[in-house]
Design a protein around this motif. Structure first.
Motif, PDB file in Angstrom:
ATOM      1  N   ARG A  90      40.145  75.755 -13.733  1.00 41.36           N
ATOM      2  CA  ARG A  90      40.015  77.211 -13.832  1.00 41.36           C
ATOM      3  C   ARG A  90      40.772  77.706 -15.061  1.00 41.36           C
ATOM      4  NH1 ARG A  90      38.686  80.262  -9.750  1.00 41.36           N
ATOM      5  NH2 ARG A  90      40.436  81.707 -10.001  1.00 41.36           N
ATOM      6  N   VAL A  91      40.042  78.404 -15.949  1.00 49.08           N
ATOM      7  CA  VAL A  91      40.631  78.831 -17.213  1.00 49.08           C
ATOM      8  C   VAL A  91      40.564  80.345 -17.368  1.00 49.08           C
ATOM      9  CG1 VAL A  91      39.990  76.647 -18.302  1.00 49.08           C
ATOM     10  CG2 VAL A  91      38.491  78.630 -18.554  1.00 49.08           C
ATOM     11  N   VAL A  92      41.505  80.868 -18.149  1.00 46.14           N
ATOM     12  CA  VAL A  92      41.507  82.270 -18.546  1.00 46.14           C
ATOM     13  C   VAL A  92      41.578  82.305 -20.067  1.00 46.14           C
ATOM     14  CG1 VAL A  92      42.874  84.400 -18.594  1.00 46.14           C
ATOM     15  CG2 VAL A  92      42.527  83.191 -16.431  1.00 46.14           C
ATOM     16  N   VAL A  93      40.739  83.139 -20.687  1.00 45.05           N
ATOM     17  CA  VAL A  93      40.709  83.258 -22.145  1.00 45.05           C
ATOM     18  C   VAL A  93      41.419  84.549 -22.551  1.00 45.05           C
ATOM     19  CG1 VAL A  93      39.251  83.368 -24.195  1.00 45.05           C
ATOM     20  CG2 VAL A  93      38.517  82.012 -22.215  1.00 45.05           C
ATOM     21  N   VAL A  94      42.476  84.413 -23.375  1.00 43.43           N
ATOM     22  CA  VAL A  94      43.256  85.571 -23.812  1.00 43.43           C
ATOM     23  C   VAL A  94      43.118  85.720 -25.324  1.00 43.43           C
ATOM     24  CG1 VAL A  94      45.533  86.658 -23.873  1.00 43.43           C
ATOM     25  CG2 VAL A  94      44.902  85.173 -21.941  1.00 43.43           C
ATOM     26  N   ASP A  95      42.426  86.759 -25.762  1.00 42.07           N
ATOM     27  CA  ASP A  95      42.203  86.996 -27.191  1.00 42.07           C
ATOM     28  C   ASP A  95      41.801  88.459 -27.358  1.00 42.07           C
ATOM     29  OD1 ASP A  95      40.834  87.046 -29.885  1.00 42.07           O
ATOM     30  OD2 ASP A  95      41.372  84.923 -29.792  1.00 42.07           O
ATOM     31  N   ASP A  96      42.340  89.130 -28.379  1.00 44.59           N
ATOM     32  CA  ASP A  96      42.022  90.549 -28.533  1.00 44.59           C
ATOM     33  C   ASP A  96      40.766  90.802 -29.359  1.00 44.59           C
ATOM     34  OD1 ASP A  96      43.098  89.787 -30.959  1.00 44.59           O
ATOM     35  OD2 ASP A  96      44.253  91.637 -31.250  1.00 44.59           O
ATOM     36  N   HIS A  97      40.108  89.746 -29.817  1.00 41.61           N
ATOM     37  CA  HIS A  97      38.841  89.903 -30.527  1.00 41.61           C
ATOM     38  C   HIS A  97      37.687  89.683 -29.539  1.00 41.61           C
ATOM     39  CE1 HIS A  97      41.576  89.232 -33.923  1.00 41.61           C
ATOM     40  NE2 HIS A  97      40.711  89.957 -34.607  1.00 41.61           N
ATOM     41  N   GLY A 142      32.453  71.366 -14.487  1.00 42.00           N
ATOM     42  CA  GLY A 142      33.824  71.206 -14.022  1.00 42.00           C
ATOM     43  C   GLY A 142      34.806  72.201 -14.587  1.00 42.00           C
ATOM     44  N   ILE A 143      34.299  73.211 -15.333  1.00 40.77           N
ATOM     45  CA  ILE A 143      35.184  74.239 -15.879  1.00 40.77           C
ATOM     46  C   ILE A 143      34.678  75.603 -15.435  1.00 40.77           C
ATOM     47  CG2 ILE A 143      36.042  75.371 -17.966  1.00 40.77           C
ATOM     48  CD1 ILE A 143      36.028  72.709 -19.370  1.00 40.77           C
ATOM     49  N   GLU A 144      35.573  76.416 -14.897  1.00 41.93           N
ATOM     50  CA  GLU A 144      35.226  77.752 -14.426  1.00 41.93           C
ATOM     51  C   GLU A 144      36.098  78.779 -15.139  1.00 41.93           C
ATOM     52  OE1 GLU A 144      35.889  80.516 -10.447  1.00 41.93           O
ATOM     53  OE2 GLU A 144      35.864  78.333 -10.244  1.00 41.93           O
ATOM     54  N   VAL A 145      35.481  79.793 -15.709  1.00 47.69           N
ATOM     55  CA  VAL A 145      36.235  80.867 -16.363  1.00 47.69           C
ATOM     56  C   VAL A 145      36.666  81.862 -15.287  1.00 47.69           C
ATOM     57  CG1 VAL A 145      36.190  82.721 -18.055  1.00 47.69           C
ATOM     58  CG2 VAL A 145      34.984  80.570 -18.532  1.00 47.69           C
ATOM     59  N   ALA A 146      37.969  81.888 -15.026  1.00 45.88           N
ATOM     60  CA  ALA A 146      38.509  82.736 -13.955  1.00 45.88           C
ATOM     61  C   ALA A 146      38.781  84.151 -14.423  1.00 45.88           C
ATOM     62  CB  ALA A 146      39.796  82.119 -13.404  1.00 45.88           C
ATOM     63  N   GLY A 147      38.745  84.383 -15.734  1.00 42.49           N
ATOM     64  CA  GLY A 147      38.988  85.723 -16.235  1.00 42.49           C
ATOM     65  C   GLY A 147      39.206  85.748 -17.726  1.00 42.49           C
ATOM     66  N   GLN A 148      39.254  86.967 -18.277  1.00 38.63           N
ATOM     67  CA  GLN A 148      39.509  87.188 -19.692  1.00 38.63           C
ATOM     68  C   GLN A 148      40.540  88.302 -19.841  1.00 38.63           C
ATOM     69  OE1 GLN A 148      35.890  87.796 -22.044  1.00 38.63           O
ATOM     70  NE2 GLN A 148      34.673  86.913 -20.392  1.00 38.63           N
ATOM     71  N   ALA A 149      41.251  88.290 -20.971  1.00 41.92           N
ATOM     72  CA  ALA A 149      42.246  89.333 -21.219  1.00 41.92           C
ATOM     73  C   ALA A 149      42.361  89.569 -22.710  1.00 41.92           C
ATOM     74  CB  ALA A 149      43.598  88.927 -20.634  1.00 41.92           C
TER      75      ALA A 149
END
Length: 216
Positions: A5-12, A28-35
Motif C-alpha cells: 500500500r503506497v501513498v504518493v506525496v507531491d505538490d505537482h 500487488g501494489i495499491e495506491v492508498a492515497g495522494q497528498a
C-alpha cells in the motif's frame, strides 16, 4: 502476494496523478492515497484503514520540506518506508533524506521499471538509490575522486545537459538521450542558465565550449 500500500506525496498534480496511475496499474501494489502537502500527507497516512507500507515523497512541497515531512512520518510510523522521488540530485539532499529516515532515493527521470523496483525493494526492507546517486555513493566509498568540474555549481545531470547543448542537441534530442521528460530537460536548461548567469542557450553553449565541453 502481499499487497504493497503506497501513498504518493507531491505538490505537482500532473506528476502525482501520473505516478499514482502507473503504480495502481501494477500487480500487488495499491495506491492508498495522494497528498500535495505535509499536512495532507500526515492526514492520509493517519486515516488509512490498513497501514501504509511506502510513501513516495517529493522534497519540495510548496512551503513544506519533504525532508522534515519524512522525519516526522517515520517518527510517528516506525514501520513506514519512505522513497524519495525528486529532481534534486545533490549530495546534501541525499544525505539529509537518508538521515531523516528515507529508505530510497530516485530522481524524477527514473523509468517506470526503476520506480516499481524501488517501491518493492523498500517495502521489503531494502535501501535503494537511483543509478546516478548510487554511482556517486560508490565512488565516495571506494575513495574514487571525480574529475574537477569546470562548473562546480552545476549538478552532474545539469553538466550532462550542458555538454549535450554544446554538442548541438535540442531539448527533444536531449530528452531521448538521457531518458528524461521534455519538462525535466527544460527545467535543467533553465537551472543551467541561471547558475551560469547567462541570458540564453547560445551564451551557455559558448561558455561550455570554452570550458572544453561538447567535444569528443
Amino acid at each position: 502476494m502481499t499487497t504493497i500500500r503506497v501513498v504518493v506525496v507531491d505538490d505537482h498534480p500532473m506528476f502525482r496523478l501520473g505516478m499514482a496511475a502507473m503504480l495502481g496499474s501494477l500487480d500487488g501494489i495499491e495506491v492508498a492515497g495522494q497528498a500535495d502537502s505535509a499536512e495532507a500527507a500526515f492526514a492520509v497516512v493517519d486515516a488509512a484503514v490498513d497501514p501504509v507500507d511506502v510513501v513516495l515523497m517529493d522534497l519540495h512541497l510548496g512551503a513544506d520540506s519533504g525532508v522534515e515531512t519524512t522525519r516526522e512520518l517515520v517518527r510517528q510510523h516506525p514501520d513506514l518506508r519512505v522513497l524519495v522521488v525528486t529532481m534534486l540530485e545533490d549530495d546534501d539532499s541525499v544525505v539529509a533524506s537518508v538521515r531523516a529516515g528515507a529508505r530510497g532515493y530516485l530522481l524524477k527521470g527514473a523509468t517506470p521499471a526503476e520506480v516499481e523496483r524501488a517501491v518493492r525493494a523498500v517495502a521489503n526492507g531494502e535501501v535503494i538509490l537511483g543509478p546516478a546517486i548510487a554511482a556517486r555513493a560508490l565512488a565516495q566509498l571506494t575513495g574514487a575522486r571525480p574529475s574537477v568540474s569546470p562548473f562546480p555549481s552545476l549538478t552532474e545531470r545539469e553538466l550532462e545537459v550542458l555538454d549535450l547543448l554544446a554538442r548541438g542537441l535540442d531539448n527533444t534530442s536531449i530528452s531521448r538521450r538521457l531518458v528524461l521528460s521534455p519538462k525535466t530537460v527544460r527545467n535543467h536548461v533553465s537551472n543551467v542558465l541561471t547558475k551560469l548567469a547567462v541570458p540564453d542557450r547560445s551564451a551557455a553553449i559558448v561558455r561550455a565550449r570554452e570550458a572544453g565541453l561538447g567535444v569528443g
